[in-house]
Motif scaffolding. Structure first.
Motif: not given
Length: 126
Positions: A100-105
């Protein structure tokens, strides 16, 4: 990344199973991981997901409180602990991985996942 699921089987309602998904390849800890399932005649649905370090998780509403997703990056493995199984949980369960582009998503859309396992059958008798 290659994904191999295991741990499925036939159980009675109320029983527990733990699914495992072993990943090969490098950089497993960079991937968001998820479990999806597909029952006969139904669309594939998101069951549970976990981000790269386990700090973020998400679940299908109907499994919240019964299923727990976890991962062990040292073992390149993600797990799905399933308790209090119901007949409606019966399906083929698939493991999936994405970057994912956002590691927390936690991604919940299957088409956004890059890699899939072959699936493991879970059957729950009433």
């Amino acid at each position: 990344v290659q994904l191999v699921e295991s741990g499925g089987g036939l159980v009675q309602a109320g029983a527990s199973l733990r699914l495992s998904c072993a990943a090969s390849g490098r950089a497993f800890s960079s991937y968001g991981m998820a479990w999806f399932r597909q029952a006969p005649g139904k669309e594939r649905e998101f069951v549970a997901g976990i981000n790269w370090d386990g700090g973020s998780t998400d679940y299908l509403d109907s499994v919240k409180g019964r299923f727990t997703i976890s991962r062990d990056n040292a073992k390149n493995t993600v797990y799905l602990q399933m308790n209090s199984l119901k007949p409606e949980d019966a399906a083929v369960y698939y493991c999936a991985a994405d970057l994912p582009a956002d590691a927390d998503y936690v991604e919940k859309t299957g088409s956004n996942y890059d890699y899939w396992g072959q699936g493991t059958q879970v059957t729950v008798s009433s």
